[in-house]
Structures are given as structure tokens and as C-alpha cells.
Design an enzyme around this catalytic site. Structure first.
Site, PDB file in Angstrom:
ATOM      1  N   HIS A  11       0.858  -1.022  -0.061  1.00  0.00           N
ATOM      2  CA  HIS A  11       0.236   0.223  -0.386  1.00  0.00           C
ATOM      3  C   HIS A  11       0.694   1.082   0.120  1.00  0.00           C
ATOM      4  O   HIS A  11       2.075   1.071   0.159  1.00  0.00           O
ATOM      5  CB  HIS A  11      -0.746  -0.435   1.663  1.00  0.00           C
ATOM      6  CG  HIS A  11      -0.253  -0.017   2.783  1.00  0.00           C
ATOM      7  ND1 HIS A  11       0.136   1.200   3.010  1.00  0.00           N
ATOM      8  CD2 HIS A  11      -0.284  -1.003   3.581  1.00  0.00           C
ATOM      9  CE1 HIS A  11       0.829   0.976   4.238  1.00  0.00           C
ATOM     10  NE2 HIS A  11       0.807  -0.288   4.166  1.00  0.00           N
ATOM     11  N   GLU A  84      -2.116  -6.458   7.644  1.00  0.00           N
ATOM     12  CA  GLU A  84      -1.021  -6.793   8.121  1.00  0.00           C
ATOM     13  C   GLU A  84      -0.668  -7.791   9.416  1.00  0.00           C
ATOM     14  O   GLU A  84      -1.533  -7.661  10.306  1.00  0.00           O
ATOM     15  CB  GLU A  84      -0.601  -5.153   8.107  1.00  0.00           C
ATOM     16  CG  GLU A  84       1.125  -4.643   9.214  1.00  0.00           C
ATOM     17  CD  GLU A  84       2.280  -5.520   8.462  1.00  0.00           C
ATOM     18  OE1 GLU A  84       2.529  -6.916   7.864  1.00  0.00           O
ATOM     19  OE2 GLU A  84       2.494  -4.958   7.901  1.00  0.00           O
TER      20      GLU A  84
END
Length: 215
Positions: A11, A84
Site C-alpha cells: 500500500h 498486516e
């Protein structure tokens, strides 16, 4: 049926990234620079001709994936297994503060060890779920197709280590990619892993002017 190539895209930048705050599973959004980064990167990745996009369901990954979806007309499939790593008590804290409050645990983490006492997800667990998500998504793509997987820095390193057939507990051959950068995995019939690393940490400038590479 398995994709011939997988693009593993991190990202774009968030405020936590530039202030040195641990994000983990905290649901933070892209900042202004992050939007510019992924807009440029999406244009470059679109030129590869992807046929499918799967993303972490955290907003910073979804925002990143949306730029590629707009460029390609593809839908984005969400998979929470691509989130994550969780960092428990440390999420939302600056790395410098963590080092002061948990000196021994912080030193262990910097040395590559897991710290379960603070609620940190282990590297092996993170690697297992990321690798499973990638393999499952790749199986939905024709043999000549390209899949894009949008995720996060730490879990991508863990997942790639597992997908290359390496020991997630001990191998430290990859550092975290820069924001909005990507790696490429190619399917291979050689070896037990089934994948090889074709490129790592590819990226473009905001204007799409150049590509940088670390291998």
C-alpha cells in the site's frame, strides 16, 4: 489453473509510515503523498495486463487497490488473510517510545524475533495466512494470467519467505518494500515451492518517470 505471475504490491504511504508509528492491524488511511504514489504505481502495474486483483480489507490497502481497479476495470476481491501482522500493545506507538518502554522486547524484535508477550503475531502465522491467500487467489486465474495482491510491508515479507520455501523463523533475506512498491513472483515447476522471485521492490516516481529496483 494457477497464475503465471503474481504482483505483490504494498500500500501507499500513511501518516503512521512517515511519523515512525507502528501500524500493524490498525486501520489507517493513505495520506496525500500515498494517494499520489499509488496513482503512479497503478499506471505502471496496469501496463502488465493483470486479470485479477485481491486485497487486504484494511482501508490503506483497499484505497491502493482501487486505483488499479479504476485503471483496469477489474473488481477487487477482499481477503482479511492479507492484513498486516498484528503488533498488539505496540500499535499506535512510535518505535522510539516502544524502545524506551520495552527495551528488551524491542531489541528482540529488531533482531528478528517474535514478541508474543505484547500481543505480536508471529512471523510463521503471518506467513502461513498470506501464502494461503495468495495461492487460493492464484488458483482462480488462468495459467497465463497475472494476479495482483495488495497488502502490507511486514506480512508480505513473511509470506514471500514462505512461498519461496524458506524458513520464516530464521531467514531474513528480504527487507520491507517501500510504500507503493511491488515484487513479482513467477510460477515455476522446479523445486518444492512452486514460485520464484523475479523482481523485488519495483516502483515509480510520482510522475511515473523512473523505476527503482532492489533485489
Amino acid at each position: 489453473m494457477t497464475a503465471r505471475r503474481v504482483v505483490c504490491w504494498r500500500h501507499g504511504q500513511t501518516e503512521f509510515n512517515i511519523t515512525g508509528v507502528i501500524q500493524g492491524s490498525t486501520d489507517t488511511a493513505l495520506d496525500e503523498a500515498g494517494h499520489a504514489q499509488v496513482a503512479a504505481a497503478a499506471a505502471a502495474i496496469a501496463e502488465l495486463g493483470p486479470v485479477a486483483i485481491v486485497s487486504s480489507d484494511l482501508i490503506r490497502a483497499r484505497q491502493t487497490a482501487s486505483y488499479l481497479a479504476e485503471k483496469t476495470g477489474l473488481d477487487v476481491q477482499l481477503d482479511p488473510r492479507l492484513q498486516e501482522r498484528a503488533f498488539g500493545d505496540w500499535e499506535g506507538l512510535a518505535v522510539t517510545d516502544v524502545a524506551k518502554r520495552w527495551p528488551a522486547e524491542s531489541a528482540a524484535w529488531r533482531a528478528g524475533q517474535d514478541v508474543p508477550s505484547v500481543g505480536m503475531e508471529g512471523r510463521e502465522a503471518a506467513a502461513t495466512r498470506y501464502a494461503a491467500a495468495l495461492r487460493d487467489a492464484a488458483k482462480t486465474v488462468d495459467d497465463d494470467g497475472i494476479l495482483v495482491v495488495v497488502s502490507h510491508g511486514g506480512v508480505t515479507v513473511c509470506g514471500l519467505t514462505a512461498l519461496l520455501g524458506l524458513d520464516t523463523a530464521t531467514w531474513r533475506g528480504l527487507r520491507v518494500m517501500a510504500n507503493a512498491h511491488w515484487a513479482m513472483l513467477d510460477r515455476t515447476s522446479g523445486g518444492p515451492a512452486g514460485w520464484r522471485l523475479a523482481a523485488y521492490n519495483l516502483g515509480v516516481t510520482k510522475a511515473g518517470e523512473s523505476i527503482s529496483r532492489w533485489f
